[in-house]
Design an enzyme around this catalytic site. Structure first.
Site, PDB file in Angstrom:
ATOM      1  N   THR A  44       0.841  -1.191   0.000  1.00 44.98           N
ATOM      2  CA  THR A  44       0.000   0.000   0.000  1.00 44.98           C
ATOM      3  C   THR A  44       0.878   1.244   0.000  1.00 44.98           C
ATOM      4  O   THR A  44       2.036   1.181  -0.410  1.00 44.98           O
ATOM      5  CB  THR A  44      -0.962  -0.017   1.201  1.00 44.98           C
ATOM      6  OG1 THR A  44      -0.199  -0.147   2.405  1.00 44.98           O
ATOM      7  CG2 THR A  44      -1.975  -1.146   1.091  1.00 44.98           C
ATOM      8  N   VAL A  46       0.821   4.496   2.533  1.00 49.20           N
ATOM      9  CA  VAL A  46       1.321   5.090   3.779  1.00 49.20           C
ATOM     10  C   VAL A  46       2.127   4.059   4.571  1.00 49.20           C
ATOM     11  O   VAL A  46       3.144   4.389   5.179  1.00 49.20           O
ATOM     12  CB  VAL A  46       0.157   5.662   4.623  1.00 49.20           C
ATOM     13  CG1 VAL A  46       0.664   6.180   5.968  1.00 49.20           C
ATOM     14  CG2 VAL A  46      -0.560   6.766   3.866  1.00 49.20           C
ATOM     15  N   CYS A  47       1.684   2.804   4.529  1.00 47.79           N
ATOM     16  CA  CYS A  47       2.303   1.751   5.341  1.00 47.79           C
ATOM     17  C   CYS A  47       3.819   1.637   5.151  1.00 47.79           C
ATOM     18  O   CYS A  47       4.551   1.600   6.144  1.00 47.79           O
ATOM     19  CB  CYS A  47       1.623   0.407   5.080  1.00 47.79           C
ATOM     20  SG  CYS A  47      -0.139   0.418   5.463  1.00 47.79           S
ATOM     21  N   PRO A  48       4.325   1.602   3.912  1.00 47.14           N
ATOM     22  CA  PRO A  48       5.779   1.465   3.785  1.00 47.14           C
ATOM     23  C   PRO A  48       6.541   2.665   4.336  1.00 47.14           C
ATOM     24  O   PRO A  48       7.659   2.512   4.827  1.00 47.14           O
ATOM     25  CB  PRO A  48       6.010   1.282   2.286  1.00 47.14           C
ATOM     26  CG  PRO A  48       4.782   1.769   1.620  1.00 47.14           C
ATOM     27  CD  PRO A  48       3.663   1.571   2.604  1.00 47.14           C
ATOM     28  N   LEU A  51       6.689   1.928   8.154  1.00 48.47           N
ATOM     29  CA  LEU A  51       7.566   0.801   8.488  1.00 48.47           C
ATOM     30  C   LEU A  51       9.028   1.141   8.207  1.00 48.47           C
ATOM     31  O   LEU A  51       9.918   0.719   8.947  1.00 48.47           O
ATOM     32  CB  LEU A  51       7.120  -0.448   7.735  1.00 48.47           C
ATOM     33  CG  LEU A  51       5.708  -0.943   8.083  1.00 48.47           C
ATOM     34  CD1 LEU A  51       5.360  -2.188   7.274  1.00 48.47           C
ATOM     35  CD2 LEU A  51       5.534  -1.198   9.566  1.00 48.47           C
TER      36      LEU A  51
END
Length: 187
Positions: A44, A46-48, A51
């Site tokens: 996806t 925003v997720c990377p 993380l």
């Protein structure tokens, strides 16, 4: 009812960690400080960024004796594929936990049932398995690892200094407060 100061519920899961699939359970978390970071899904947008930000600060968390666990409702196989194809996720050296049955997302009350995805939930857990910090964001709002690091330091400070509390914007080494009758109305 708030999850603050509650014991984490039992769970068993599989994570992708340092090129291997490894078991992770509630017992894995006990005995050390842990941070569980829920995110909606692999591959996806925003997720990377989140993380990767955590990966960039991972060594600082480890110096504090804290392990990070990234969790989504994807499988551990999807985590491996994402790790192998994304430059941002390739930096991640902490476990990425698969939660395809949404057990963890339900246990931590972050599951969006109709979507089968987790909200952006962040949980700081003490060595006894109690939730000391929780923050839940709408999925369009990314988190900041440096702010999480500050909260972990504050939680650890309060745990090791009974009777003291950390005021707003507290940073390691700054003054704390000792609640007492003498402070009432003077802050």
């Amino acid at each position: 009812m708030s999850l603050i100061n509650t014991q984490i519920k039992p769970f068993n899961a599989t994570a992708y960690h340092n090129g291997k699939f490894v078991p992770v359970s509630d017992e894995t978390l006990k005995g050390k400080w842990s941070v569980i970071v829920f995110y909606p899904a692999d591959f996806t947008f925003v997720c990377p960024t989140e993380l990767e930000d955590l990966a960039d600060h991972h060594a600082e968390f480890q110096k504090l004796g804290v392990e990070i666990y990234g969790v989504s409702t994807d499988t551990h196989f999807a985590h491996k594929a994402w790790h192998d194809t994304s430059e941002a996720i390739a930096k991640v050296k902490y476990p990425l936990v698969g939660d395809p049955t949404a057990t963890l997302a339900r246990n931590f009350d972050v599951l969006i049932e109709e979507e089968g995805l987790a909200l952006r939930g962040t949980f700081v857990i003490n060595p006894e398995g109690q939730i000391k910090v929780l923050e839940i964001h709408d999925n369009g709002i990314g988190r900041d690892a440096s702010e999480l690091l500050r909260k972990v330091k504050a939680a650890q400070y309060v745990a090791s200094h009974p009777g003291e509390v950390c005021p707003a914007k507290w940073q390691e080494g700054a003054a704390t407060l000792t609640p007492s009758l003498d402070l009432v109305g003077k802050i």
